[in-house]
Design a protein around this motif. Structure first.
Motif, mmCIF file in Angstrom:
data_model
loop_
_atom_site.group_PDB
_atom_site.id
_atom_site.type_symbol
_atom_site.label_atom_id
_atom_site.label_comp_id
_atom_site.label_asym_id
_atom_site.label_seq_id
_atom_site.Cartn_x
_atom_site.Cartn_y
_atom_site.Cartn_z
ATOM 1 N N GLU A 90 0.775 -1.124 -0.157
ATOM 2 C CA GLU A 90 0.127 0.049 -0.078
ATOM 3 C C GLU A 90 0.941 1.176 0.240
ATOM 4 O O GLU A 90 2.141 1.245 0.491
ATOM 5 N N PHE A 91 0.294 2.229 -0.597
ATOM 6 C CA PHE A 91 1.058 3.625 -0.558
ATOM 7 C C PHE A 91 0.386 4.828 -0.818
ATOM 8 O O PHE A 91 -0.980 4.781 -1.042
ATOM 9 N N ALA A 92 0.807 5.806 -0.410
ATOM 10 C CA ALA A 92 -0.003 7.372 -0.368
ATOM 11 C C ALA A 92 1.099 8.021 -0.764
ATOM 12 O O ALA A 92 2.406 7.980 -0.507
ATOM 13 N N VAL A 93 0.560 9.419 -1.059
ATOM 14 C CA VAL A 93 1.396 10.553 -1.199
ATOM 15 C C VAL A 93 1.220 11.431 -0.023
ATOM 16 O O VAL A 93 0.115 12.001 0.288
ATOM 17 N N SER A 94 2.343 12.322 0.545
ATOM 18 C CA SER A 94 2.393 13.184 1.571
ATOM 19 C C SER A 94 3.319 14.108 1.046
ATOM 20 O O SER A 94 4.605 13.808 1.130
ATOM 21 N N GLY A 95 3.064 15.524 0.921
ATOM 22 C CA GLY A 95 4.108 16.271 0.416
ATOM 23 C C GLY A 95 4.794 15.992 -0.863
ATOM 24 O O GLY A 95 4.242 15.590 -1.869
ATOM 25 N N GLU A 96 6.073 15.707 -0.685
ATOM 26 C CA GLU A 96 6.940 15.217 -1.868
ATOM 27 C C GLU A 96 7.514 14.025 -1.448
ATOM 28 O O GLU A 96 8.589 13.682 -1.910
ATOM 29 N N ASP A 97 6.765 13.238 -0.808
ATOM 30 C CA ASP A 97 7.164 11.816 -0.340
ATOM 31 C C ASP A 97 6.116 10.694 -0.694
ATOM 32 O O ASP A 97 4.866 11.148 -0.519
ATOM 33 N N LEU A 98 6.644 9.692 -1.386
ATOM 34 C CA LEU A 98 5.989 8.543 -1.577
ATOM 35 C C LEU A 98 5.837 7.694 -0.190
ATOM 36 O O LEU A 98 7.192 7.225 -0.068
ATOM 37 N N VAL A 99 4.925 7.224 0.613
ATOM 38 C CA VAL A 99 4.924 6.491 1.733
ATOM 39 C C VAL A 99 4.431 5.250 1.446
ATOM 40 O O VAL A 99 3.421 5.053 1.133
ATOM 41 N N ILE A 100 5.227 4.374 1.713
ATOM 42 C CA ILE A 100 5.045 2.887 1.513
ATOM 43 C C ILE A 100 4.723 2.002 2.763
ATOM 44 O O ILE A 100 5.578 2.206 3.647
ATOM 45 N N GLU A 101 3.745 1.225 2.736
ATOM 46 C CA GLU A 101 3.584 0.347 3.877
ATOM 47 C C GLU A 101 3.725 -1.048 3.277
ATOM 48 O O GLU A 101 2.593 -1.538 2.685
ATOM 49 N N PRO A 102 4.857 -1.726 3.609
ATOM 50 C CA PRO A 102 5.118 -3.178 2.947
ATOM 51 C C PRO A 102 3.994 -4.114 3.880
ATOM 52 O O PRO A 102 3.575 -4.024 4.761
ATOM 53 N N SER A 103 3.923 -5.273 3.052
ATOM 54 C CA SER A 103 2.770 -6.385 3.775
ATOM 55 C C SER A 103 3.403 -6.892 4.850
ATOM 56 O O SER A 103 2.559 -7.382 5.811
ATOM 57 N N ARG A 104 4.736 -6.712 5.332
ATOM 58 C CA ARG A 104 5.213 -7.259 6.613
ATOM 59 C C ARG A 104 6.569 -6.123 6.876
ATOM 60 O O ARG A 104 7.107 -5.532 6.024
ATOM 61 N N ALA A 105 6.419 -5.890 8.150
ATOM 62 C CA ALA A 105 7.651 -5.091 8.543
ATOM 63 C C ALA A 105 9.098 -5.336 8.144
ATOM 64 O O ALA A 105 9.242 -6.838 8.083
ATOM 65 N N VAL A 106 10.006 -4.709 7.837
ATOM 66 C CA VAL A 106 11.338 -5.203 7.489
ATOM 67 C C VAL A 106 12.401 -4.995 8.554
ATOM 68 O O VAL A 106 12.196 -3.845 9.502
ATOM 69 N N ALA A 107 13.154 -5.742 9.190
ATOM 70 C CA ALA A 107 13.771 -5.890 10.428
ATOM 71 C C ALA A 107 15.308 -4.993 10.084
ATOM 72 O O ALA A 107 15.614 -5.126 8.884
ATOM 73 N N PRO A 108 15.561 -4.742 11.161
ATOM 74 C CA PRO A 108 16.722 -3.937 10.973
ATOM 75 C C PRO A 108 17.979 -4.707 10.591
ATOM 76 O O PRO A 108 18.262 -6.009 11.108
ATOM 77 N N GLY A 109 18.849 -4.415 9.479
ATOM 78 C CA GLY A 109 19.819 -4.999 8.766
ATOM 79 C C GLY A 109 19.295 -6.049 7.619
ATOM 80 O O GLY A 109 20.407 -6.406 7.015
ATOM 81 N N GLU A 110 17.907 -6.143 7.595
ATOM 82 C CA GLU A 110 17.548 -6.740 6.529
ATOM 83 C C GLU A 110 17.635 -6.075 5.049
ATOM 84 O O GLU A 110 17.214 -4.790 5.047
ATOM 85 N N ARG A 111 18.162 -6.941 3.985
ATOM 86 C CA ARG A 111 17.906 -6.227 2.584
ATOM 87 C C ARG A 111 16.577 -6.261 2.335
ATOM 88 O O ARG A 111 15.861 -7.547 2.519
ATOM 89 N N PHE A 112 16.232 -5.250 1.265
ATOM 90 C CA PHE A 112 14.982 -5.561 0.574
ATOM 91 C C PHE A 112 14.900 -4.742 -0.435
ATOM 92 O O PHE A 112 15.850 -3.898 -0.903
ATOM 93 N N ARG A 113 13.937 -5.007 -1.272
ATOM 94 C CA ARG A 113 13.875 -4.476 -2.616
ATOM 95 C C ARG A 113 12.256 -3.700 -2.851
ATOM 96 O O ARG A 113 11.658 -4.404 -2.555
ATOM 97 N N VAL A 114 12.342 -2.475 -3.308
ATOM 98 C CA VAL A 114 11.125 -1.815 -3.789
ATOM 99 C C VAL A 114 11.305 -1.722 -5.321
ATOM 100 O O VAL A 114 12.075 -1.200 -5.713
ATOM 101 N N ALA A 115 9.701 -1.974 -5.775
ATOM 102 C CA ALA A 115 9.847 -1.645 -7.090
ATOM 103 C C ALA A 115 8.683 -0.742 -7.141
ATOM 104 O O ALA A 115 7.542 -0.989 -6.862
#
Length: 482
Positions: A90-115
């Motif tokens: 899910e995503f929304a726009v706030s100001g000049e930011d694209l705000v993204i909520e992944p389906s699960r939280a990303v843990a510290p140190g974890e690599r992830f990919r956004v498309a």
């Protein structure tokens, strides 16, 4: 402004808000919680530079904090879909930011990919940054905070990353981007060009050129590939200027060491930008700089050296915060002036004396070199004032006067070597200068970098700086150089 076309974020989290990393000049630029490792950006150019490009931006990153939500800087395009690790987000726009909520939280140190599937729109007010519409296509001018008008990302030089560009355009056009060409494929009436940079890059230095261009190739020092991109109709006319670049490279290498990237060249654009720009491995120049015929040759060459010098100072060693801009522009101006002295008998001391005369006025109008005032609202390029150019080169001149030429030259080489392909701050520079001088220079540099008034110049006790007119704090016009 980016427009979300999917559902808003869930109600479990606070409402979406633009974030920043605390840069005092651009408070909402950059985003906390992750480090971008690489961008892979695909554009499809429709053949009309007034129409949006279809785009897909893939971001490979590592979380530095737990991410229930993450922000990307993005504006002036439409977001059609977002995925995180292959799952719809899910995503929304706030100001000049694209705000993204992944389906699960990303843990510290974890690599992830956004498309992010989106458009990239070149239309809009002239000289606001991002895409530059040229006479035959497009180029980019993203400094200081306009890369996110082109693609979503972490738009701050503190977060450098590797870049790959894949650009599809009508087959009769030429595409050039940062780095080196690694693939080119024809499919019907279009051709896809893939470029990849060998070194990390700040978002503000990204460059993609699309147009009816000729790529002129030659060889620089120790076999360095040099490629210039010019309007095809102007190739012969521009050649007397272009062929000087290998000599400029050799001159800079004698001053500070080996050129830090895999290729270099000039991108000469048929556009009136009002500035030149050090986009990484492919510096952007206005065509008129070389064709107007009213500028002295030595001056044009010194501007070419200015943008080249940035590849050591600003591109390889990037500013930790935008208030460290004086390290970029002061050094580029320094080598511009030194080149003019050594090759065209334009005395450096004379130029520095004039800068000293003007320094107090520049400081009153725009702040001291290492603590510039924020740019005027809606005029981001107003940050590029004389105090960060000649006013900052004056700081380097004072330092050389204080510690001696030999120590200063050693410092310059150590600076670009120790912090190569990373970021560094004003404090880092003062610390390294102190090491090279063999004594603490903190107090000396404080006045030159942060003082309201210009300190006494070592070796020139007779120099005086003109006081600003009473009540005058109007900033001078921004420089034509970047």
């Amino acid at each position: 402004m980016a427009a979300a076309s999917a559902g808003l974020l869930g109600a479990a989290l606070p409402s979406p808000q633009p974030l920043g990393i605390g840069d005092p000049l651009f408070p909402q630029l950059g985003n906390p919680g992750y480090d971008v490792l690489a961008y892979d950006i695909a554009f499809t150019y429709p053949g009309d530079n007034s129409k949006p490009l279809d785009a897909l931006t893939k971001i490979d990153a590592r979380a530095t904090d737990r991410l229930d939500r993450l922000n990307l800087d993005f504006t002036h395009g439409t977001v059609r879909a977002v995925e995180v690790d292959g799952r719809p987000a899910e995503f929304a726009v706030s100001g000049e930011d694209l705000v993204i909520e992944p389906s699960r939280a990303v843990a510290p140190g974890e690599r992830f990919r956004v498309a992010v599937t989106h458009t990239s729109d070149p239309a809009g007010p002239k000289n606001t940054g991002g895409w530059v519409r040229t006479g035959d296509g497009l180029a980019m001018a993203n400094q200081a905070d306009a890369a996110h008008r082109v693609f979503p990302g972490n738009d701050h030089p503190a977060d450098k990353a590797y870049f790959t560009f894949r650009v599809t355009a009508p087959k009769d056009l030429t595409v050039v981007a940062n780095g080196e060409l690694v693939a080119r494929a024809l499919s019907g009436d279009t051709r896809t060009w893939t470029y990849r940079g060998a070194r990390p890059m700040a978002t503000e230095l990204a460059q993609v050129s699309i147009g009816r261009s000729t790529v002129v190739r030659r060889t620089g020092p120790h076999g360095l590939p040099v490629r210039d991109v010019v309007p095809s109709a102007d190739a012969d006319r521009l050649e007397p200027w272009l062929k000087r670049t290998p000599d400029h490279l050799e001159w800079m290498e004698r001053k500070v060491g080996r050129y830090p990237f895999e290729t270099y060249g000039l991108l000469v654009a048929d556009a009136d930008t009002g500035f030149e720009l050090e986009t990484q491995t492919l510096s952007l120049f206005e065509r008129s700089l070389f064709t107007r015929g009213t500028l002295p040759e030595w001056y044009v060459e010194s501007i070419m050296v200015h943008e080249l010098a940035h590849h050591w100072f600003g591109n390889s060693v990037s500013p930790h915060r935008w208030s460290d801009l004086w390290l970029n522009e002061g050094h580029a101006t320094w080598y511009e002036a030194l080149y003019a002295e050594e090759t065209a008998k334009q005395p450096l001391e004379r130029r520095m004396h004039q800068a000293y005369l003007d320094s107090d006025r520049w400081r009153a109008a725009g702040g001291p070199p290492a603590a510039p005032r924020p740019p005027a609202a809606g005029q981001k390029i107003s940050l590029f004032r004389p105090v960060v150019y000649d006013g900052s080169a004056l700081v380097l001149y004072a330092l050389r006067q204080e510690i001696g030429k030999a120590a200063f030259e050693r410092l310059e080489r150590r600076w670009v070597d120790q912090y190569a392909h990373g970021t560094a701050s004003t404090d880092d520079f003062v610390r390294l200068a102190s090491e090279e001088a063999g004594r603490d220079l903190t107090a000396f540099m404080k006045g030159w970098l942060y003082g309201e008034h210009t300190p006494k110049m070592p070796g020139h006790p007779d120099w005086r700086s003109k006081a600003p007119a009473k009540g005058s704090t109007k900033a001078p016009a921004p420089s034509a150089k970047r």
